[in-house]
Design a protein around this motif. Structure first.
Motif, PDB file in Angstrom:
ATOM      1  N   ILE A   1      35.718  27.232  37.261  1.00 39.23           N
ATOM      2  CA  ILE A   1      36.867  28.077  36.913  1.00 39.23           C
ATOM      3  C   ILE A   1      38.072  27.731  37.772  1.00 39.23           C
ATOM      4  N   THR A   2      37.834  27.422  39.055  1.00 37.88           N
ATOM      5  CA  THR A   2      38.939  27.145  39.984  1.00 37.88           C
ATOM      6  C   THR A   2      39.185  25.660  40.184  1.00 37.88           C
ATOM      7  N   SER A   3      38.470  24.811  39.463  1.00 35.82           N
ATOM      8  CA  SER A   3      38.557  23.356  39.628  1.00 35.82           C
ATOM      9  C   SER A   3      38.244  22.941  41.058  1.00 35.82           C
ATOM     10  N   GLY A   4      37.335  23.674  41.689  1.00 29.53           N
ATOM     11  CA  GLY A   4      36.918  23.350  43.042  1.00 29.53           C
ATOM     12  C   GLY A   4      37.849  23.837  44.137  1.00 29.53           C
ATOM     13  N   ARG A   5      38.922  24.506  43.762  1.00 33.10           N
ATOM     14  CA  ARG A   5      39.886  24.986  44.766  1.00 33.10           C
ATOM     15  C   ARG A   5      39.354  26.224  45.472  1.00 33.10           C
ATOM     16  N   THR A   6      39.825  26.423  46.685  1.00 37.20           N
ATOM     17  CA  THR A   6      39.480  27.615  47.457  1.00 37.20           C
ATOM     18  C   THR A   6      40.743  28.438  47.669  1.00 37.20           C
ATOM     19  N   PRO A   7      40.595  29.705  48.083  1.00 35.76           N
ATOM     20  CA  PRO A   7      41.791  30.540  48.280  1.00 35.76           C
ATOM     21  C   PRO A   7      42.765  29.929  49.275  1.00 35.76           C
TER      22      PRO A   7
ATOM     23  N   GLN B   1      57.927  36.919  27.029  1.00 32.64           N
ATOM     24  CA  GLN B   1      56.988  36.234  26.151  1.00 32.64           C
ATOM     25  C   GLN B   1      55.622  36.124  26.811  1.00 32.64           C
ATOM     26  N   GLU B   2      54.621  35.903  26.004  1.00 33.87           N
ATOM     27  CA  GLU B   2      53.274  35.727  26.519  1.00 33.87           C
ATOM     28  C   GLU B   2      53.197  34.400  27.270  1.00 33.87           C
ATOM     29  N   PRO B   3      52.588  34.398  28.457  1.00 33.44           N
ATOM     30  CA  PRO B   3      52.450  33.139  29.193  1.00 33.44           C
ATOM     31  C   PRO B   3      51.520  32.183  28.463  1.00 33.44           C
ATOM     32  N   VAL B   4      51.826  30.909  28.533  1.00 33.58           N
ATOM     33  CA  VAL B   4      50.998  29.891  27.883  1.00 33.58           C
ATOM     34  C   VAL B   4      50.319  29.037  28.941  1.00 33.58           C
ATOM     35  N   GLY B   5      49.252  28.393  28.538  1.00 34.30           N
ATOM     36  CA  GLY B   5      48.565  27.471  29.423  1.00 34.30           C
ATOM     37  C   GLY B   5      47.659  28.127  30.450  1.00 34.30           C
ATOM     38  N   LEU B   6      47.278  29.367  30.204  1.00 36.34           N
ATOM     39  CA  LEU B   6      46.387  30.062  31.130  1.00 36.34           C
ATOM     40  C   LEU B   6      44.955  30.004  30.622  1.00 36.34           C
ATOM     41  N   GLY B   7      44.022  29.968  31.566  1.00 34.74           N
ATOM     42  CA  GLY B   7      42.615  30.038  31.209  1.00 34.74           C
ATOM     43  C   GLY B   7      42.244  31.473  30.853  1.00 34.74           C
ATOM     44  N   PRO B   8      41.082  31.677  30.268  1.00 34.81           N
ATOM     45  CA  PRO B   8      40.682  33.022  29.854  1.00 34.81           C
ATOM     46  C   PRO B   8      40.582  34.003  31.024  1.00 34.81           C
ATOM     47  N   GLU B   9      40.203  33.515  32.197  1.00 34.85           N
ATOM     48  CA  GLU B   9      40.108  34.390  33.363  1.00 34.85           C
ATOM     49  C   GLU B   9      41.484  34.839  33.821  1.00 34.85           C
ATOM     50  N   HIS B  10      42.455  33.903  33.803  1.00 41.40           N
ATOM     51  CA  HIS B  10      43.833  34.252  34.150  1.00 41.40           C
ATOM     52  C   HIS B  10      44.368  35.316  33.190  1.00 41.40           C
TER      53      HIS B  10
ATOM     54  N   ALA C   1      37.645  41.739  40.622  1.00 40.01           N
ATOM     55  CA  ALA C   1      36.367  41.012  40.647  1.00 40.01           C
ATOM     56  C   ALA C   1      35.290  41.754  39.870  1.00 40.01           C
ATOM     57  N   VAL C   2      35.275  43.074  40.000  1.00 37.90           N
ATOM     58  CA  VAL C   2      34.266  43.873  39.294  1.00 37.90           C
ATOM     59  C   VAL C   2      34.529  43.870  37.794  1.00 37.90           C
ATOM     60  N   TYR C   3      35.763  44.144  37.400  1.00 34.82           N
ATOM     61  CA  TYR C   3      36.084  44.247  35.967  1.00 34.82           C
ATOM     62  C   TYR C   3      35.962  42.910  35.243  1.00 34.82           C
ATOM     63  N   VAL C   4      36.388  41.837  35.881  1.00 36.36           N
ATOM     64  CA  VAL C   4      36.369  40.529  35.225  1.00 36.36           C
ATOM     65  C   VAL C   4      35.032  39.815  35.446  1.00 36.36           C
ATOM     66  N   LYS C   5      34.209  40.356  36.352  1.00 38.93           N
ATOM     67  CA  LYS C   5      32.867  39.843  36.626  1.00 38.93           C
ATOM     68  C   LYS C   5      32.871  38.409  37.150  1.00 38.93           C
ATOM     69  N   ILE C   6      33.754  38.168  38.126  1.00 48.64           N
ATOM     70  CA  ILE C   6      33.765  36.880  38.809  1.00 48.64           C
ATOM     71  C   ILE C   6      33.846  37.127  40.313  1.00 48.64           C
TER      72      ILE C   6
ATOM     73  N   VAL D   1      36.930  33.477  43.807  1.00 48.91           N
ATOM     74  CA  VAL D   1      37.522  32.968  42.568  1.00 48.91           C
ATOM     75  C   VAL D   1      38.717  33.834  42.180  1.00 48.91           C
ATOM     76  N   VAL D   2      38.574  35.145  42.308  1.00 39.92           N
ATOM     77  CA  VAL D   2      39.692  36.050  41.994  1.00 39.92           C
ATOM     78  C   VAL D   2      40.890  35.722  42.875  1.00 39.92           C
ATOM     79  N   ARG D   3      40.647  35.479  44.149  1.00 41.81           N
ATOM     80  CA  ARG D   3      41.757  35.152  45.065  1.00 41.81           C
ATOM     81  C   ARG D   3      42.481  33.881  44.624  1.00 41.81           C
ATOM     82  N   VAL D   4      41.719  32.872  44.206  1.00 46.43           N
ATOM     83  CA  VAL D   4      42.333  31.618  43.741  1.00 46.43           C
ATOM     84  C   VAL D   4      43.147  31.876  42.473  1.00 46.43           C
ATOM     85  N   LEU D   5      42.569  32.600  41.517  1.00 44.85           N
ATOM     86  CA  LEU D   5      43.248  32.847  40.249  1.00 44.85           C
ATOM     87  C   LEU D   5      44.499  33.703  40.434  1.00 44.85           C
ATOM     88  N   VAL D   6      44.414  34.724  41.284  1.00 45.62           N
ATOM     89  CA  VAL D   6      45.589  35.554  41.544  1.00 45.62           C
ATOM     90  C   VAL D   6      46.659  34.711  42.248  1.00 45.62           C
ATOM     91  N   GLY D   7      46.242  33.820  43.149  1.00 46.93           N
ATOM     92  CA  GLY D   7      47.187  32.899  43.782  1.00 46.93           C
ATOM     93  C   GLY D   7      47.919  32.053  42.751  1.00 46.93           C
TER      94      GLY D   7
END
Length: 123
Positions: A21-27, A46-55, A72-77, A81-87
């Motif tokens: 999901i994070t392509s191996g990236r860390t927070p 407008q709706e953002p484009v190019g986002l993954g389903p988790e984003h 993390a609880v609601y998205v079940k990840i 990973v949440v920290r990376v995606l929010v970043g």
């Protein structure tokens, strides 16, 4: 995000590994995101484009302030990973964050402590 999205199986857990999901990236150290950091989606024209389903799930969830732990609880990840995606979302200007302010307790002055001690001794 619902269980019907195909990437989560209630019995088996996530069908996609977190590092995928994070392509191996860390927070990032740049964005200090602790468990209680509040995340909120910015309104865009407008709706953002190019986002993954988790984003997308995070953007939709955070229309009202939600903590990193709750995401993390609601998205079940996992939290990392949440920290990376929010970043990622912060960098794209799609969400803002606010950390709760922690005001250290101010120590009472010596006069107040003496008054309390004197009051206790009287009784």
């Amino acid at each position: 995000m619902s269980a019907d999205d195909g990437w989560y199986d209630e019995a088996a857990g996530p069908l996609v590994r977190p590092y995928t999901i994070t392509s191996g990236r860390t927070p990032s150290d740049a964005a200090r995101l602790d468990l209680s950091t509040q995340v909120m989606t910015l309104r865009t024209e407008q709706e953002p484009v190019g986002l993954g389903p988790e984003h997308v799930a995070i953007v939709q969830l955070c229309r009202h302030p939600v903590s990193i732990a709750e995401i993390a609880v609601y998205v079940k990840i996992p939290l990392g990973v949440v920290r990376v995606l929010v970043g990622d979302l912060i960098e794209r200007g799609l969400v803002i964050t606010r950390s709760p302010t922690h005001h250290p307790a101010q120590s009472p002055d010596l006069e107040t402590l003496q008054a309390v001690l004197d009051g206790l001794i009287k009784y």
